[in-house]
Design a protein around this motif. Structure first.
Motif, PDB file in Angstrom:
ATOM      1  N   UNK A 161       9.847   0.950   6.812  1.00 22.72           N
ATOM      2  CA  UNK A 161       9.177   0.167   7.027  1.00 22.72           C
ATOM      3  C   UNK A 161       8.357  -0.013   5.850  1.00 22.72           C
ATOM      4  N   UNK A 169      10.083  -2.061   2.924  1.00 22.36           N
ATOM      5  CA  UNK A 169       9.318  -3.659   3.753  1.00 22.36           C
ATOM      6  C   UNK A 169       8.293  -4.188   3.310  1.00 22.36           C
ATOM      7  N   UNK A 170       6.911  -3.398   3.313  1.00 23.27           N
ATOM      8  CA  UNK A 170       5.781  -3.312   2.528  1.00 23.27           C
ATOM      9  C   UNK A 170       6.017  -3.538   1.318  1.00 23.27           C
ATOM     10  N   UNK A 172       0.931  -0.733  -0.460  1.00 22.77           N
ATOM     11  CA  UNK A 172       0.106   0.071   0.191  1.00 22.77           C
ATOM     12  C   UNK A 172       0.739   1.316  -0.301  1.00 22.77           C
TER      13      UNK A 172
END
Lengths: 499, 499
Positions: free
Chosen positions: B426, B429-430, B383
């Protein structure tokens, strides 16, 4: 029951378990596509755990565990360790996250649909195997995570065609409740069991009303069947304080917050809980989710013991009429909350978490009741049936079937032992749009091989139509006609396109 | 292992059980969409049964039941009746059909995907929970039904991107085998146990070779670990006859049929079995499925005891190299057969049936090995992450997220407690394509509110690029830039479209 002393096995399912018909499977699948799209729009990713876990890893968090194996199906492994079927999707997720905490991006957002099992007394609409569809944010302590879960739950229901006024996401906070407990002298670890009894009494407010809850908060209550449930043993003042708290829901969220602040005055836990709720309601309102969708409601408790903070309940508010004409309210179709202690069972550091679970089977029943196009449109016509007239010509019929399938048309050769009429009846029962018939006349047609195509829907009309109808002959010609084999696919496509 | 004497629960799964990562779930889902389409093209409809059945209803048909609870997870219900987790999807289907036989259209064609459970010793690639995807035709005795199942299995593998030369559907017939048994004096009910031992010996031909099978047909066999398996105790002539039969596979199906006819000469059962095979091979060939796809092979046995006639095995024939460079053959990825006695366990009249089961997990591993686009393309970007710089501005960030979601773009507000760099990490990593950043500069921009959009893939390139590159500045400008809030959705869409 008469026992015929037959050596045969009885074809039956254990109670509380049911088979799923094609329409149910298609409808549930259609629902899950919609829910999955919302979860992914919110940034959640799929992850799944197996059905069996160590009993100890799942923990004991189910309400009303008064039966021998406490609501859970359990069995021993070869190494004498106890295993259980999962009773929800949250406890296994906690194990999953704890096992690979360092490797996961944090906060960790994931979703999963899956069957869960409860070894409970089944009842109407209450099964021992049912499907949940969960989303969880692990590693975030902020009420913004809870607010997001509530908004997402609302979006899911609307994606499923439930109108804005027909549902509400109710929000409460265990901490607020804990504050009230502190205020009536039920704080501390030594009162955990009594707090739980109070909690479960409040949870029955919808079903039993204030008087029933009053009894359960005091000495106890005898139900219609005569069964007695022991109460929490609170004194009259404490009972009134708890009941006043459950009635704190006011005309809007702002007013409810004022009432709740009063109810917990003097309890730091309670005050922190009210602040959480203020932030959740505020963030939701900031993006358009007012109390028509995200509603603070102190009567919401949730039965599972692992909740530690905000709890949510998705409730359908419309009524429909059952077959007996009586009004039906579907009530809760999902719920969730914050469970900050669940991952910590496995690890040294605290790991905050919050999540939501949609009850697919229950929601499906509700969607049926409002004729939702999502579940209604899931049925599809049956395959084209190639009738078998001459059993020594199976290869010919198989070729016709293969031709249809190669064109992407679902088709089958009749594989039973019955005659033409039974075969057409079979095609009808399968919901087929047409049947293909080839006998010696068609095979030996002067212009080359032909097939007869029978439009089964028109055929049914024809059977009911009067022969005096002006268009009867035309209808008959459309309902069953011969075509060259080479034209079969095109003519079948026409019939499919008509429906 | 050191025991820290911690009161904490161990975060681990029982052996033989595994979690499913997002890519596995998406890949299995993509596979099942393809298989479902083939099954429906063949006229099969979905139906599902629950995971738990009466132990007696499932029956005991698993091979090698030499452990205490005989390969099945079982537990007692409150009424002391034994329940079991299903070990396959066929036994529950037999119960399903028997329960509502009168109401079903016959022949009854249905399919279902589902997890099944085996309480067996797990090993590499061998789990205690795995997924099967079955199709069955109940109520048809004709070999045309078996032929169709074989062709459908072939179509499924090709729909999954397995090339025609890389697999084969092997077909044998239990009746042919029974004919050989009759010929060596092992006919009749009194020899059922010995026949089973012979069957299982033959089933190990692939793994142990003719010498190993010869030992198992005779006195017995000691394996590498020193464990002794008792043999069937046949005499030398009988052993040779059985081995000759297993070697009856010839250069094509026609020649195999000649060899098999010789092997069963004099046994009516065996001769009927050869006729079945002749019809299956003939019907398949009539629509283009020659022995390159549907191959008669007398060495195929199948472990399950409920088969009564033709049995099928879908085998992958290509080799790949494992991580250690050693060749890997995937072998069987599915199988099935005729089980005419299974529904009859519940009913007075005989009910013929045939079916096929695809092993989803095993097939997934094989598709990975050949880089099938069906399983490779299943991963999706993460996302859009809206970074949180000012914690008292959560409502602003929530509005940005809501705007993206309303435009159908998967997005989330960062819900952790870390700073900007950790938030961007983060997002990386997503697998996010971009991050949205809004600090006071953007909020107070002279021309109205702005956001900074960071293209994370370009950002990663930029970090590796030399500052001397001619297009460095251009790249930097493309990797991170400020836009008016109103332009955010359009610019994010550009970045998504680029990937």
């Amino acid at each position: 029951m008469t026992d015929e002393a037959s050596p045969r096995v009885r074809a039956a399912l254990p109670r509380g378990l049911v088979d799923r018909a094609p329409a149910d499977i298609a409808a549930a699948e259609a629902m899950m596509v919609k829910i999955r799209a919302v979860y992914e729009l919110y940034g959640f990713e799929a992850v799944e755990t197996p059905f069996i876990e160590y009993t100890e890893a799942l923990g004991k968090f189910l309400p009303d565990q008064d039966r021998p194996n406490e609501g859970v199906f359990s069995f021993k492994d070869d190494d004498e360790q106890w295993l259980s079927l999962r009773y929800d999707l949250t406890a296994p997720l906690a194990r999953y996250v704890a096992e690979r905490y360092e490797k996961l991006p944090k906060p960790y957002r994931s979703y999963r649909a899956g069957w869960v099992f409860r070894n409970e007394k089944p009842g109407p609409g209450r099964y021992r195997q049912f499907m949940q569809f969960d989303a969880d944010t692990v590693g975030s302590a902020t009420p913004a995570a809870d607010a997001e879960i509530c908004m997402m739950a609302a979006d899911c229901l609307e994606a499923l065609g439930i109108r804005r006024s027909d549902y509400v996401i109710k929000v409460n906070n265990r901490k607020v409740l804990d504050g009230v407990m502190e205020a009536i002298g039920l704080g501390g670890a030594e009162n955990a069991a009594r707090r739980l009894t109070v909690l479960r009494a409040i949870d029955k407010l919808d079903r039993l009303g204030p008087e029933g809850v009053r009894a359960l908060l005091g000495a106890g209550r005898k139900d219609e069947s005569g069964d007695f449930t022991k109460g929490a043993g609170l004194d009259a003042a404490a009972i009134e304080r708890v009941l006043a708290y459950t009635a704190a829901r006011a005309k809007d969220n702002a007013a409810t917050l004022v009432a709740l602040a009063a109810a917990v005055a003097g309890s730091p836990t309670g005050e922190a809980g009210v602040e959480d709720l203020r932030e959740i309601a505020g963030l939701a309102r900031a993006v358009g989710y007012g109390e028509d969708r995200v509603l603070l409601d102190p009567s919401v408790v949730r039965g599972l013991e692992y909740y530690t903070g905000p709890v949510f309940e998705a409730e359908l508010t419309f009524e429909t009429r059952g077959e007996d004409g009586k009004p039906i309210r579907f009530g809760s179709v999902g719920g969730g909350g914050r469970y900050d202690g669940l991952v910590a069972r496995f690890r040294a550091e605290p790991v905050p978490a919050t999540g939501f679970s949609i009850g697919i089977s229950r929601l499906l029943a509700a969607l049926r009741a409002i004729d939702s196009p999502i579940v209604a449109g899931a049925a599809r016509p049956g395959p084209v049936v190639v009738v078998v007239l001459d059993r020594d010509r199976l290869a010919d019929y198989q070729r016709l079937v293969a031709t249809l399938r190669a064109a992407g048309i679902a088709a089958e050769m009749y594989l039973g032992a019955s005659g033409l009429n039974a075969q057409l009846k079979y095609a009808d029962r399968r919901g087929s749009l047409c049947a293909i018939i080839q006998g010696s006349n068609e095979r030996d047609a002067p212009g080359g091989r032909e097939v007869v195509i029978r439009d089964l829907r028109l055929g049914a009309e024809l059977a009911k139509a009067s022969k005096d109808r002006a268009d009867y002959l035309e209808l008959r010609q459309k309902a069953q006609f011969a075509v060259a084999e080479a034209a079969m696919v095109a003519r079948v496509r026409e019939i499919v396109a008509r429906r």
